[in-house]
Design an enzyme around this catalytic site. Structure first.
Site, mmCIF file in Angstrom:
data_model
loop_
_atom_site.group_PDB
_atom_site.id
_atom_site.type_symbol
_atom_site.label_atom_id
_atom_site.label_comp_id
_atom_site.label_asym_id
_atom_site.label_seq_id
_atom_site.Cartn_x
_atom_site.Cartn_y
_atom_site.Cartn_z
ATOM 1 N N LYS A 10 -2.015 15.977 -7.604
ATOM 2 C CA LYS A 10 -1.533 14.933 -8.513
ATOM 3 C C LYS A 10 -2.702 14.188 -9.143
ATOM 4 C CE LYS A 10 -0.332 10.898 -7.043
ATOM 5 N NZ LYS A 10 0.295 9.676 -6.483
ATOM 6 N N ARG A 15 -5.915 13.027 -14.061
ATOM 7 C CA ARG A 15 -7.224 12.886 -14.709
ATOM 8 C C ARG A 15 -7.413 13.940 -15.791
ATOM 9 N NH1 ARG A 15 -7.303 10.718 -9.893
ATOM 10 N NH2 ARG A 15 -8.864 9.166 -9.241
ATOM 11 N N SER A 155 -7.757 -0.618 -5.318
ATOM 12 C CA SER A 155 -7.518 0.750 -5.762
ATOM 13 C C SER A 155 -8.723 1.286 -6.513
ATOM 14 C CB SER A 155 -6.283 0.809 -6.667
ATOM 15 O OG SER A 155 -6.126 2.101 -7.218
ATOM 16 N N SER A 156 -9.137 2.496 -6.168
ATOM 17 C CA SER A 156 -10.213 3.153 -6.908
ATOM 18 C C SER A 156 -9.757 3.564 -8.298
ATOM 19 C CB SER A 156 -10.696 4.388 -6.140
ATOM 20 O OG SER A 156 -9.669 5.360 -6.046
ATOM 21 N N ASP A 296 -4.637 7.814 1.876
ATOM 22 C CA ASP A 296 -3.347 8.432 1.582
ATOM 23 C C ASP A 296 -2.856 9.307 2.730
ATOM 24 O OD1 ASP A 296 -2.786 7.266 -0.826
ATOM 25 O OD2 ASP A 296 -3.441 8.947 -2.062
ATOM 26 N N ASN A 319 -5.609 -1.288 1.777
ATOM 27 C CA ASN A 319 -5.086 -0.913 0.459
ATOM 28 C C ASN A 319 -3.761 -0.168 0.545
ATOM 29 O OD1 ASN A 319 -6.587 1.380 1.548
ATOM 30 N ND2 ASN A 319 -6.299 2.336 -0.458
ATOM 31 N N LYS A 323 0.623 0.272 -1.982
ATOM 32 C CA LYS A 323 0.980 1.575 -2.540
ATOM 33 C C LYS A 323 2.446 1.531 -2.980
ATOM 34 C CE LYS A 323 -2.961 3.805 -1.676
ATOM 35 N NZ LYS A 323 -3.739 4.556 -2.684
ATOM 36 N N ARG A 327 2.704 0.613 3.248
ATOM 37 C CA ARG A 327 2.763 1.775 4.127
ATOM 38 C C ARG A 327 2.417 1.446 5.570
ATOM 39 N NH1 ARG A 327 0.205 6.242 -0.060
ATOM 40 N NH2 ARG A 327 2.162 6.622 -1.179
ATOM 41 N N ARG A 368 5.402 9.720 0.575
ATOM 42 C CA ARG A 368 4.527 10.013 1.707
ATOM 43 C C ARG A 368 5.172 9.635 3.043
ATOM 44 N NH1 ARG A 368 0.764 12.547 -0.436
ATOM 45 N NH2 ARG A 368 -0.280 11.932 -2.375
#
Length: 411
Positions: A10, A15, A155-156, A296, A319, A323, A327, A368
């Site tokens: 994904k 990207r 978040s990156s 993740d 982080n 999400k 989580r 997830r």
């Protein structure tokens, strides 16, 4: 041995769609992920006037270095964080008026560090309702570039969006990052930008991206390493053996490092040139692990933790609270539903050994959560899900693929 074909990444597909849209020429994306998130990204590009041809095995994107083809557009980003963060950044480099909105779930997720940075670069951007959240409007007039400071601690993707923007600015970008989570995802971004002809230089916490645009290319999307984690964990849990093709020594995705965690717990791991194999040994040891860079896969580890011989403590994953859902608390709550002791702190979760009992998993609409606790169900009959189909976000055929895996693993 089970050999598993995992759908495309994904993160890489998103990207690649941005890069293809911004490139000069027609780009072919080979084996991109087809899921709700990536279809939503492609649909958003179409709304902005880009041509995206979607054949079964490849997508073809007509790039527009000058930006969107339409002067006005209203784009719905669905549940996709990459769509909701990357597309406004792409549109800002063009000329026109664009509105972006998203699902209720995505509206709750934070955006302010990125939109603040875009404003610092001169982008005319305003949030319609809650500051730092969708919906938002952009009156785009291109981006000059220059220096900007960014907090990427949540978040990156904020940093990735700015890096992707860099070659489209008139002067280039110099980005100073004050905090960065999930750094391997930034490595993916940099490698892909270079594959499309751009340059990125890093000196500590400073990233410099010169102007110059992108070149169209043919780009093959590798399998999704985050998705592969469920299949690798299944092997470690059951004593079986799973090989995932297309993920090996040359893989871009940092989430493949999840197999190192399984190795520490006692599984055998072989990372080859173009495939990775995990074999269970009949035991799982407790572990304390920092998962800041592979967060993740935190739910995957949480879901098999009750079967370890000692406590499993996962740290540096604050982080994951922002999400698709919180989580950390979702994992803890569902483990408790299964009768397993779990505690959480601001950025950690600790899970004690136990024997999970049948229960319905509360998914919070998070793909997830479903895929992780599907692994738990390999050793606990009677686990069900309140929203099993939310896996369509990244892997619509997950349940069928996992059923085939279940049949191939030791009972």
């Amino acid at each position: 041995m089970a050999v598993v074909d995992i759908p495309g990444s994904k993160s890489i597909t998103a990207r690649a769609l941005f890069l293809a849209a911004a490139a000069d020429g027609v780009t072919t994306l080979v084996r991109p992920l087809r899921s709700d998130d990536t279809e939503g990204f492609a649909e958003g590009l179409t709304r902005l006037g880009y041509r995206v041809g979607r054949a079964p095995e490849a997508w073809h994107v007509d790039g527009r270095p000058q930006g969107p083809a339409v002067p006005e557009a209203d784009v719905h980003c669905r549940d996709g964080a990459t769509t909701a963060r990357f597309l406004p950044t792409l549109a800002a480099a063009g000329h026109g008026r664009y509105r972006f909105d998203a699902s209720a779930q995505m509206r709750r997720r934070p955006l302010l560090p990125l939109t603040r940075a875009l404003r610092d670069l001169g982008v005319d951007l305003r949030h319609e309702e809650t500051e730092g959240h969708h919906p938002l409007r952009i009156a785009a007039a291109g981006v000059a570039g220059g220096d900007v400071t960014l907090d990427a601690g949540q978040s990156s993707q904020y940093l990735t969006a700015l890096l992707l923007l860099g070659p489209l600015t008139r002067e280039g970008l110099r980005i100073e990052v004050t905090d960065l989570v999930s750094a391997p995802y930034v490595d993916i971004t940099v490698a892909m930008m270079r594959a499309f002809g751009a340059d990125v230089r890093r000196d500590g916490d400073v990233f410099t991206v010169p102007p110059g645009g992108y070149r169209a290319t043919t780009y093959a999307v590798e399998p999704d390493a985050s998705t592969a984690s469920y299949f690798f964990a299944a092997a470690a849990l059951t004593g079986g053996e799973v090989t995932v093709r297309g993920l090996g020594e040359e893989a871009l995705q940092g989430d493949l490092r999840f197999v190192d965690v399984l190795r520490r717990m006692g599984a055998r791991v072989d990372v080859g040139r173009d495939a990775t194999t995990v074999s269970g040994t009949g035991r799982l040891a407790g572990v304390t692990v920092n998962m800041r860079d592979i967060s993740d896969t935190m739910p995957t580890l949480a879901a098999i933790a009750p079967f370890a011989s000692g406590p499993v403590r996962i740290e540096a994953v604050a982080n994951t609270r922002v999400k698709e859902c919180d989580r950390l608390e979702a994992c803890a709550e569902n483990l408790r539903r299964l009768g397993v002791q779990a505690r959480t702190g601001p950025d950690w979760i600790e899970i004690h050994p136990g024997t999970p009992a049948p229960a319905e998993i509360r998914t919070y609409g998070d793909h997830r959560v479903v895929m992780s606790f599907a692994v738990t169900s390999l050793r606990t009959a009677g686990i069900t899900f309140d929203d099993p189909e939310c896996v369509r976000k990244t892997f619509p055929a997950f349940h069928d693929a996992f059923a085939r895996l279940r049949a191939a693993l030791p009972a």
